[in-house]
Scaffold this motif. Structure first.
Motif, PDB file in Angstrom:
ATOM      1  N   CYS A 140     -26.632 -58.393 -44.719  1.00  0.00           N
ATOM      2  CA  CYS A 140     -26.039 -59.457 -45.532  1.00  0.00           C
ATOM      3  C   CYS A 140     -26.948 -60.679 -45.542  1.00  0.00           C
ATOM      4  O   CYS A 140     -27.492 -61.077 -44.524  1.00  0.00           O
ATOM      5  CB  CYS A 140     -24.666 -59.823 -44.978  1.00  0.00           C
ATOM      6  N   LEU A 141     -27.123 -61.269 -46.736  1.00  0.00           N
ATOM      7  CA  LEU A 141     -28.046 -62.398 -46.876  1.00  0.00           C
ATOM      8  C   LEU A 141     -27.409 -63.728 -46.495  1.00  0.00           C
ATOM      9  O   LEU A 141     -28.065 -64.761 -46.523  1.00  0.00           O
ATOM     10  CB  LEU A 141     -28.544 -62.474 -48.324  1.00  0.00           C
TER      11      LEU A 141
ATOM     12  N   CYS B  34     -25.365 -65.593 -48.185  1.00  0.00           N
ATOM     13  CA  CYS B  34     -25.621 -66.447 -49.342  1.00  0.00           C
ATOM     14  C   CYS B  34     -24.934 -67.808 -49.198  1.00  0.00           C
ATOM     15  O   CYS B  34     -23.808 -67.889 -48.716  1.00  0.00           O
ATOM     16  CB  CYS B  34     -25.112 -65.784 -50.615  1.00  0.00           C
TER      17      CYS B  34
ATOM     18  N   CYS C 147     -19.737 -62.630 -53.617  1.00  0.00           N
ATOM     19  CA  CYS C 147     -18.747 -61.653 -53.165  1.00  0.00           C
ATOM     20  C   CYS C 147     -17.366 -62.285 -53.056  1.00  0.00           C
ATOM     21  O   CYS C 147     -16.355 -61.680 -53.437  1.00  0.00           O
ATOM     22  CB  CYS C 147     -19.166 -61.062 -51.822  1.00  0.00           C
TER      23      CYS C 147
ATOM     24  N   CYS D 104     -21.476 -58.565 -55.007  1.00  0.00           N
ATOM     25  CA  CYS D 104     -22.478 -58.813 -53.955  1.00  0.00           C
ATOM     26  C   CYS D 104     -23.869 -58.823 -54.573  1.00  0.00           C
ATOM     27  O   CYS D 104     -24.249 -57.925 -55.320  1.00  0.00           O
ATOM     28  CB  CYS D 104     -22.382 -57.747 -52.862  1.00  0.00           C
ATOM     29  N   ILE D 105     -24.615 -59.837 -54.234  1.00  0.00           N
ATOM     30  CA  ILE D 105     -25.914 -60.068 -54.846  1.00  0.00           C
ATOM     31  C   ILE D 105     -26.875 -58.897 -54.603  1.00  0.00           C
ATOM     32  O   ILE D 105     -27.698 -58.560 -55.436  1.00  0.00           O
ATOM     33  CB  ILE D 105     -26.491 -61.414 -54.306  1.00  0.00           C
TER      34      ILE D 105
HETATM   35  S1  SF4 Z   1     -22.917 -61.631 -51.824  1.00  0.00           S
HETATM   36 FE1  SF4 Z   1     -23.472 -59.882 -50.504  1.00  0.00          FE
HETATM   37  S2  SF4 Z   1     -25.202 -60.591 -49.394  1.00  0.00           S
HETATM   38 FE2  SF4 Z   1     -24.278 -62.422 -50.227  1.00  0.00          FE
HETATM   39  S3  SF4 Z   1     -22.871 -63.136 -48.637  1.00  0.00           S
HETATM   40 FE3  SF4 Z   1     -21.696 -61.786 -49.958  1.00  0.00          FE
HETATM   41  S4  SF4 Z   1     -21.884 -59.815 -48.947  1.00  0.00           S
HETATM   42 FE4  SF4 Z   1     -23.518 -61.064 -48.072  1.00  0.00          FE
END
Ligand code: SF4
Ligand code: FAD
Ligand code: FAD
Ligand code: SF4
Ligand code: FES
Lengths: 453, 281
Positions: A32-33, A35, A40, A93-94
């Motif tokens: 997971c980044l 973000c 998400c 999710c990105i």
């Molecule tokens: S969009 Fe994906 S990568 Fe970014 S916080 Fe949510 S779960 Fe993590």
């Protein structure tokens, strides 16, 4: 996620998906980044702080992760299993743009199951009773969520449930192999630990009216009675023996434990060749249940193509692996019976897809060709609609469509003090959207009682 | 838990039970039923509320022991309790000032007419009750009916009490003699069907109380669906009473046969267990 061997699992009722191991969960969480503007979260109807709970998992603070989730979601072990994540949190999710999105649902389930496994339990929150009574009607996800949230604010909550057990569709609809009953029981115990009382066998509108509840001192009522009434096609033969509506079939097995007949008193008919009509979650659940009861062949008969099927992708995959046969572009027009009044076949139209309809899905139309499918059981899973018992008992209550309660964005109906949410106000939807509605209504009920205009 | 206060055998294989259920008693109307489940492993079965006392908070159920659940119910003693009872369910019987009404009861069905009689009586109707059974000892609650109706006719197949023959014979006589406004019949399917066929040419409004297999009894499963006027109706929420002239009795009879094998298996096991227990004693 790991699953049990398809051959073995298709003959018993134990859970199919096994969940993540600690190592898998940590590995997934590390992807997971975190973000700053997490997309998400926008995809989650209750806006769980997803990066925060994933961060806790990364730090191996699993109870901490659950505490984050619980602030938003009363039923993490349930949602982690049955949420259509692929259309919600995970679809946003990105990471999904380039490769696999984070398996948010699986992580949510992991955190909830970890607690259960370790026997840890969140310390009951300190509640200061405020003396106001609120009634919650129906113990499905909408009702449970509204009850828990209001209880935490100090309200004295009673849930009234028509059946002999609490849980709503989670209990009598979704089968054991997808959502084990002990998980629902655990979540309900948690709600009770907040001081919520649950009265079973209480059919509001019959055993007691809403008016009486108000007279007994309830300041507000939340209606979360679901969309429990089965739809049917009105085709010839629908009332033959061995034609089940999915709700009856599933209720017999899930609520009444008919698969254990005669140890349990309620029977369910086992058949050799079963046709399940429909393409949603209910159809998948019925088909896989029929298989587990011992059917040799189970067909899903769906009038559109695979792409239009509303059921969760994961469940379709599971069903296919277990050997369910999909008959797409097939629409039954008659159920044929034998001389004793039992099903022996269905007559179907072969369909072709035309222009998209109002739902955006391509509309099926008869090709003019028909065929006969030999089956000895038919299960109708073409949807549910509103149950009239309660809504019709309330004079002046504003309804829409087929008898759903009309509410504003906070769940308030046109009658002061009466709030509603979940399937009874939206039509058949999802567990998490019902919970979201329960949550918003809880806040609105608090405003209604604490800040009268 | 719903406590059993009193139990009484009213006819061979027929028991009456008074049960503590204050909310159900208070909201009961003629024509309503309950769904009960004896214990954790039990089946949910519907039984008509044969009488209710809203002050004492009790309801009376009258049941015929014909299968596992009703047999088991019959073994429960006063002081013990039934785990689940939900109700009052179903539509109330439409009670108006009709004029001359005829209630026709077959076997155990008779007792379920009692609340209807009470209600019709309150509205100053003239009520004839026709109760039929195979033999005289199967006629239940005859004196209760006598106390509230203008006329009670008994018929038995063997002539052991009242008129010899079927209820339809007696009903025909009544209809020929008087201007009957409504007939309400409860009993075995064949009897209700015969009543429907008889009253149709007279053009008399006729209601029958249908008894399909039910599961939860609140409109959520569709188990109880019946065909009325060519349409599918749910007996638990739209019935159990329907216009007799519109009912498809064949579909109902076929559907009631559906679980025959399982019912017999259940019963056999139950008898075996009971026998084992008794032998040990
Ligand atoms: S969009 Fe994906 S990568 Fe970014 S916080 Fe949510 S779960 Fe993590
Ligand atoms: C077989 C099946 C599979 C599904 N699978 C999924 C899935 O995988 N993922 C997903 O997100 N969603 C799924 N859904 C949909 C989801 O379960 C529902 O959207 C959700 O449960 C709705 O919640 P609710 O609280 O509004 O009502 P419900 O869960 O329907 O609960 C309503 C409760 O109210 C009670 N009640 C009704 N009338 C009265 C009354 N008069 N008095 C007292 N109590 C009353 C009922 O007995 C019931 O317990 C599925 C549904 C079914 C049927
Ligand atoms: C609205 C309603 C009201 C009823 N009221 C009464 C009542 O007041 N007193 C009473 O004794 N019975 C009543 N019945 C019938 C009662 O529900 C059944 O006798 C009961 O379910 C039988 O259960 P069991 O396990 O003992 O027998 P089972 O083993 O289930 O059945 C034994 C036999 O009874 C028949 N049967 C099964 N279910 C029903 C049914 N629903 N109706 C009729 N026959 C059935 C079967 O075909 C079988 O031959 C009512 C039924 C309905 C639908
Ligand atoms: S509740 Fe559902 S949508 Fe929200 S994060 Fe969990 S799995 Fe995703
Ligand atoms: S008994 Fe389930 S709908 Fe009537």
């Amino acid at each position: 996620m790991r699953t049990r061997d398809a051959k073995k699992r298709s003959r018993d009722f134990r859970e199919v998906a096994l969940g993540l191991t600690e190592r898998q969960a940590l590995k997934e969480a590390r992807r997971c980044l975190q973000c700053k503007k997490p997309m998400c979260v926008e995809g989650c109807p209750v806006e769980i702080n997803i990066p925060a709970f994933i961060a806790a998992i990364r730090n191996t603070d699993f109870p901490g992760a659950l505490n984050v989730i619980r602030q938003y979601n009363m039923l993490p072990a349930v949602c982690g299993r049955v949420c259509p994540q692929e259309n919600q949190c995970q679809s946003r999710c990105i990471l999904g743009k380039k490769k696999a999105p984070i398996a948010i649902g699986a992580l949510e389930r992991f955190a909830a199951d970890y607690e259960a496994r370790k026997g840890l339990s969140e310390r009951p929150v300190k509640i200061r009773p405020n003396g106001h009574k609120v009634a919650v009607i129906g113990s499905g996800p909408a009702g449970l969520t509204a009850a828990a949230d209001l209880a935490k604010m100090g309200y004295d909550i009673t849930i009234f449930e028509a059946l002999h057990e609490a849980g709503g569709v989670l209990l009598y609809g979704i089968p054991e192999f997808r959502l084990p009953k002990k998980i629902i029981k655990r979540e309900i115990e948690y709600v009770k630990s907040l001081g919520v009382k649950i009265l079973l066998n209480w059919v509001v509108g019959k055993t007691q009216t809403i008016e009486e509840l108000f007279r007994e001192g309830f300041r507000a009522v939340f209606i979360g009675v679901g969309a429990g009434s089965p739809r049917y096609m009105s085709i010839p033969g629908e009332n033959l023996n061995n034609v089940y509506f999915a709700s009856e079939f599933l209720t017999r097995v899930n609520l009444m434990k008919a698969e254990q007949f005669p140890r349990y008193d309620t029977p369910v008919k086992k058949a050799r060749k079963v046709a399940v009509i429909g393409g949603g979650n209910v159809a998948m659940d019925s088909a896989r249940t029929a298989l587990r009861l011992g059917a040799e062949k189970v067909f899903i008969v769906y009038r559109r193509s695979g792409d239009e099927m509303p059921s969760r992708q994961e469940e379709v995959e599971h069903a296919k692996k277990e050997g369910i046969i999909f008959k797409f572009l097939t629409n039954p027009k008659e159920i044929i019976g034998d001389e004793r009044g039992y099903v022996k076949a269905i007559r179907c139209d072969r369909m072709v897809l035309c222009e998209p309809d109002t739902s955006g899905r391509r509309r099926p139309e008869c090709s003019g060709e028909e065929f006969i499918l030999d089956v000895d059981q038919v299960i109708m899973a073409i949807g549910q609609t509103s149950n009239p018992i309660l809504v019709r008992s309330i004079e002046g209550l504003k309804l829409w469509g087929a008898g759903y309660i009309e509410v504003d964005e906070n769940g308030a109906s046109n009658i002061p003090g009466i709030f509603a949410g979940g399937d009874i106000s939206t039509g058949a939807a999802t567990v998490i959207s019902a919970m979201g509605a329960g949550k918003r209504a809880a806040r609105a009920i608090h405003d209604f009682i604490a800040k009268p205009k | 838990m719903y406590k059993i206060l009193k139990k009484e055998t009213v006819a061979p294989q027929v028991e009456a039970m008074i049960i503590d259920a204050p909310y159900i008693a208070r909201h009961h109307q003629a024509g309503n039923f309950v769904v009960l489940r004896i214990d954790e492993k039990g089946e949910r079965i519907p039984l008509t509320i044969a009488d209710a006392d809203s002050e004492k908070g009790t309801i009376t159920l009258l049941f015929q022991k014909i299968g596992k659940t009703t047999e088991k119910l019959g073994t429960l003693k006063p002081g013990t309790a039934i785990r689940d009872i939900a109700g009052p369910l179903g539509h109330a019987t439409p009670i108006l000032q009709y004029g001359h009404c005829v209630l026709v009861g077959g076997g155990i069905g008779s007792a379920t007419l009692y609340p209807i009689l009470k209600a019709l009586n309150k509205k100053n109707n003239r009520v004839t009750v026709i109760l039929g059974a195979r033999t005289s000892d199967l006629l239940v609650w005859g004196d209760r009916f006598k106390a509230l109706s203008d006329e009670v006719l008994f018929t038995t197949d063997d002539g052991s009490s009242g008129l010899k023959g079927l209820v339809t014979g007696a009903l025909k006589d009544v209809m020929d003699k008087s201007e009957v406004k409504i007939v309400i019949a409860v009993g075995p399917i064949r009897m209700m069907q015969a009543v429907a066929e008889l009253t149709k040419p007279y053009n008399i409004k006729t209601l029958v109380s249908l008894n399909p297999v039910m599961v939860e009894g609140t409109g959520m499963c569709g188990a109880c669906r019946v065909t009325v006027g060519g349409k599918t109706r749910f007996a638990c929420i739209e019935g159990p009473e329907f216009d007799a002239h519109e009912v498809d009795f064949h579909v109902l009879a076929d559907r009631l046969e559906f679980y025959r094998e399982e019912e017999q298996e259940s019963m056999k096991l139950f008898k075996k267990k009971k026998c084992k227990r008794n032998c040990k004693k």
